[in-house]
Design an enzyme around this catalytic site. Structure first.
Site, PDB file in Angstrom:
ATOM      1  N   TYR B 103      -4.546   7.728   0.882  1.00 46.58           N
ATOM      2  CA  TYR B 103      -5.365   6.900   1.763  1.00 46.58           C
ATOM      3  C   TYR B 103      -6.555   7.703   2.281  1.00 46.58           C
ATOM      4  O   TYR B 103      -6.454   8.919   2.493  1.00 46.58           O
ATOM      5  CB  TYR B 103      -4.563   6.428   2.971  1.00 46.58           C
ATOM      6  CG  TYR B 103      -3.559   5.334   2.699  1.00 46.58           C
ATOM      7  CD1 TYR B 103      -3.894   3.998   2.870  1.00 46.58           C
ATOM      8  CD2 TYR B 103      -2.269   5.636   2.298  1.00 46.58           C
ATOM      9  CE1 TYR B 103      -2.975   2.992   2.643  1.00 46.58           C
ATOM     10  CE2 TYR B 103      -1.332   4.635   2.068  1.00 46.58           C
ATOM     11  CZ  TYR B 103      -1.695   3.316   2.242  1.00 46.58           C
ATOM     12  OH  TYR B 103      -0.780   2.329   2.018  1.00 46.58           O
ATOM     13  N   TYR B 142       3.334   6.809  -3.035  1.00 45.35           N
ATOM     14  CA  TYR B 142       3.112   8.073  -2.318  1.00 45.35           C
ATOM     15  C   TYR B 142       4.349   8.442  -1.502  1.00 45.35           C
ATOM     16  O   TYR B 142       5.120   7.580  -1.102  1.00 45.35           O
ATOM     17  CB  TYR B 142       1.868   7.990  -1.433  1.00 45.35           C
ATOM     18  CG  TYR B 142       1.894   6.905  -0.384  1.00 45.35           C
ATOM     19  CD1 TYR B 142       2.484   7.118   0.857  1.00 45.35           C
ATOM     20  CD2 TYR B 142       1.309   5.665  -0.629  1.00 45.35           C
ATOM     21  CE1 TYR B 142       2.502   6.126   1.817  1.00 45.35           C
ATOM     22  CE2 TYR B 142       1.330   4.673   0.330  1.00 45.35           C
ATOM     23  CZ  TYR B 142       1.930   4.904   1.559  1.00 45.35           C
ATOM     24  OH  TYR B 142       1.948   3.923   2.497  1.00 45.35           O
ATOM     25  N   ARG B 152       6.984   5.476  -1.053  1.00 44.23           N
ATOM     26  CA  ARG B 152       6.676   4.054  -0.882  1.00 44.23           C
ATOM     27  C   ARG B 152       6.338   3.439  -2.239  1.00 44.23           C
ATOM     28  O   ARG B 152       5.592   4.018  -3.019  1.00 44.23           O
ATOM     29  CB  ARG B 152       5.447   3.851   0.036  1.00 44.23           C
ATOM     30  CG  ARG B 152       5.583   4.216   1.500  1.00 44.23           C
ATOM     31  CD  ARG B 152       6.629   3.446   2.281  1.00 44.23           C
ATOM     32  NE  ARG B 152       6.893   2.061   1.900  1.00 44.23           N
ATOM     33  CZ  ARG B 152       6.142   0.991   2.217  1.00 44.23           C
ATOM     34  NH1 ARG B 152       5.050   1.148   2.925  1.00 44.23           N
ATOM     35  NH2 ARG B 152       6.489  -0.217   1.841  1.00 44.23           N
ATOM     36  N   HIS B 155       1.819  -0.679  -3.045  1.00 46.34           N
ATOM     37  CA  HIS B 155       1.656  -1.868  -2.197  1.00 46.34           C
ATOM     38  C   HIS B 155       0.234  -1.960  -1.677  1.00 46.34           C
ATOM     39  O   HIS B 155      -0.486  -0.963  -1.594  1.00 46.34           O
ATOM     40  CB  HIS B 155       2.641  -1.849  -1.026  1.00 46.34           C
ATOM     41  CG  HIS B 155       2.416  -0.707  -0.083  1.00 46.34           C
ATOM     42  ND1 HIS B 155       2.945   0.543  -0.276  1.00 46.34           N
ATOM     43  CD2 HIS B 155       1.692  -0.615   1.073  1.00 46.34           C
ATOM     44  CE1 HIS B 155       2.574   1.354   0.695  1.00 46.34           C
ATOM     45  NE2 HIS B 155       1.801   0.679   1.529  1.00 46.34           N
ATOM     46  N   HIS B 157      -1.698  -3.601   1.753  1.00 44.78           N
ATOM     47  CA  HIS B 157      -1.503  -4.193   3.076  1.00 44.78           C
ATOM     48  C   HIS B 157      -2.370  -5.438   3.214  1.00 44.78           C
ATOM     49  O   HIS B 157      -3.546  -5.420   2.831  1.00 44.78           O
ATOM     50  CB  HIS B 157      -1.886  -3.201   4.173  1.00 44.78           C
ATOM     51  CG  HIS B 157      -1.041  -1.965   4.196  1.00 44.78           C
ATOM     52  ND1 HIS B 157       0.064  -1.825   4.992  1.00 44.78           N
ATOM     53  CD2 HIS B 157      -1.142  -0.791   3.513  1.00 44.78           C
ATOM     54  CE1 HIS B 157       0.611  -0.628   4.805  1.00 44.78           C
ATOM     55  NE2 HIS B 157      -0.113   0.020   3.914  1.00 44.78           N
TER      56      HIS B 157
END
Lengths: 205, 236
Positions: B103, B142, B152, B155, B157
């Site tokens: 991110y 990640y 995780r 995905h 958000h």
């Protein structure tokens, strides 16, 4: 490829489940100049043409250990000074031209947030009763699989609080957790304690 | 048409305290939530759409000088209420990791490269049919610190408003067949397998653009259904 392989899966009825905003929402939802993303929303709710008393609301979001929650997003939704929501369901609403009544902000390393807005007027409530002035709040954070709803009331309206149709449903000894008081600088203080003895009242909606 | 928001619909959501997701431990209320009626304050809500979105914001691969690294994908779907009615003019905000699972956020210290051509944030508004569309890069998996060797699933958000403050939701879209599903406490915190299905996009060859990008469909169902028309208006 058969047609069948291309058909939508039959998904069971129901709404889409909620999930946490996680730790990394800020660049998308509250970039605030820190990230190269345009802000869609801000914690400044009061627009130049908004009539009413300009107020500042600030506070800290704290976890069950009293530690600051630095990765929380707070959203507020409120009526204008005359008690009108900028939404068609509020039939008589004729809001100030640019006052939307919605604000979004995040918490800093100290768990602190702040909104600049106007004091809302009282709005209609159940059974034809008026509700004391209040702001609806949604709290999002890492570690919260779904957001929490609370409300901000104002200490100077205490005379209206005893008969308020929503506050009446809150245990007497907990009502003070959702009543903001002015601090020495004139700003309203509204801390959000997610868990613990002096836990903020959250609503099941 | 007057929408109502039955509380029973919200039972699909995860519990606020779900022990396998460790961060919930100190971040859930321990006192009972106070049940209050839905008043005008909850039955209204911010109606934002075209006024806050620029037409370029749906394409996360076109926000920088060059194209981002990774597998280009199209993600589209409809936003619906509980009766299946399309929700036009609704704002959809997304954010995600890059193809390497990193991110842009300053707190993310995962030792995977940042991509100078990818920020990972987008916005769109649903059309008259309730449909939104994004072009992006498939996000990478990640690691995170929840438990040893925790990862995780891929995905994206999603954040949506809908028709009132009661329909407000933040959720995550997953990709079909992810091998990390059984090990992810955030995915598993939705305890009914049929409910979890509604967080998984489906691959769609019709959305897939030949020689260019795979396509996924992800419909989102928000709270709100029509009050029975023969009933007297509900006491707000």
């Amino acid at each position: 490829m058969t047609d069948a392989a291309n058909k939508p899966q039959m998904k069971s009825a129901g709404i889409t489940p909620s999930a946490t905003v996680g730790p990394y929402f800020k660049y998308g939802l509250t970039p605030a100049g820190v990230y190269p993303v345009r802000d869609a929303f801000s914690p400044t709710v009061a627009t130049p043409d908004a009539q009413g008393d300009r107020i500042r609301i600030t506070g800290r979001v704290l976890d069950g250990d009293g530690k600051p929650v630095s990765d929380s997003m707070i959203e507020i939704w409120q009526a204008d000074a005359a008690g009108r929501y900028a939404h068609p369901r509020d039939g008589g609403a004729k809001p100030n031209a640019s006052f939307k009544g919605f604000g979004r902000g995040d918490t800093n390393a100290d768990g602190r947030y702040a909104f600049e807005t106007i004091k809302p007027g009282s709005v209609a409530g159940p059974g034809g009763k008026q509700q004391a002035p209040h702001i609806v709040v949604a709290v999002f954070a890492r570690g919260m699989p779904k957001h929490l709803y609370t409300r901000i009331y104002f200490a100077e309206d205490a005379a209206n609080h005893a008969g308020d149709p929503v506050l009446m449903l809150v245990p007497t000894d907990r009502r003070n957790t959702i009543v903001a008081k002015r601090g020495i600088d004139g700003a309203y203080v509204f801390d959000i304690r997610i868990q613990g003895g002096d836990e903020t009242v959250f609503f099941d909606l | 048409m007057t929408l109502i928001y039955p509380r029973s619909s919200t039972t699909v959501h995860p519990a606020s305290d779900y022990a396998p997701y460790r961060s919930t431990a100190k971040r859930h209320p321990q006192k009972p939530l106070v049940v209050i009626p839905h008043t005008m304050s909850e039955l209204t809500g911010p109606l934002y759409g075209h006024d806050v979105v620029r037409s370029t914001e749906f394409d996360l691969t076109a926000q920088h000088k060059g194209e981002p690294i990774g597998e280009r994908i199209i993600v589209t779907g409809r936003v619906l209420d509980e009766d299946g009615r399309p929700q036009p003019g609704t704002l959809v905000e997304i954010w995600q990791a890059n193809a390497c699972g990193r991110y842009v956020h300053v707190v993310d210290q995962h030792p995977a490269p940042l991509d100078p051509n990818f920020t990972g944030a987008g916005r769109a508004v649903t059309d008259a049919d309730g449909r939104y569309r994004f072009i992006t890069i498939k996000p990478g998996a990640y690691p995170w610190g929840n438990h040893p060797n925790a990862w995780r699933p891929n995905h994206i958000h999603f954040s949506l408003f809908g028709s009132s403050f009661l329909s407000r939701i933040v959720t995550q879209m997953y990709f079909p067949g992810d091998p990390l599903f059984p090990y992810d406490p955030i995915f598993q915190s939705v305890t009914d397998a049929r409910d979890r299905e509604r967080m998984i996009a489906r691959f769609d060859l019709d959305v897939t653009k030949p020689d260019w990008a795979l396509g996924y469909q992800f419909d989102i169902v928000l709270r709100g259904r029509n009050a029975t028309p023969t009933e007297e208006p509900h006491d707000d």
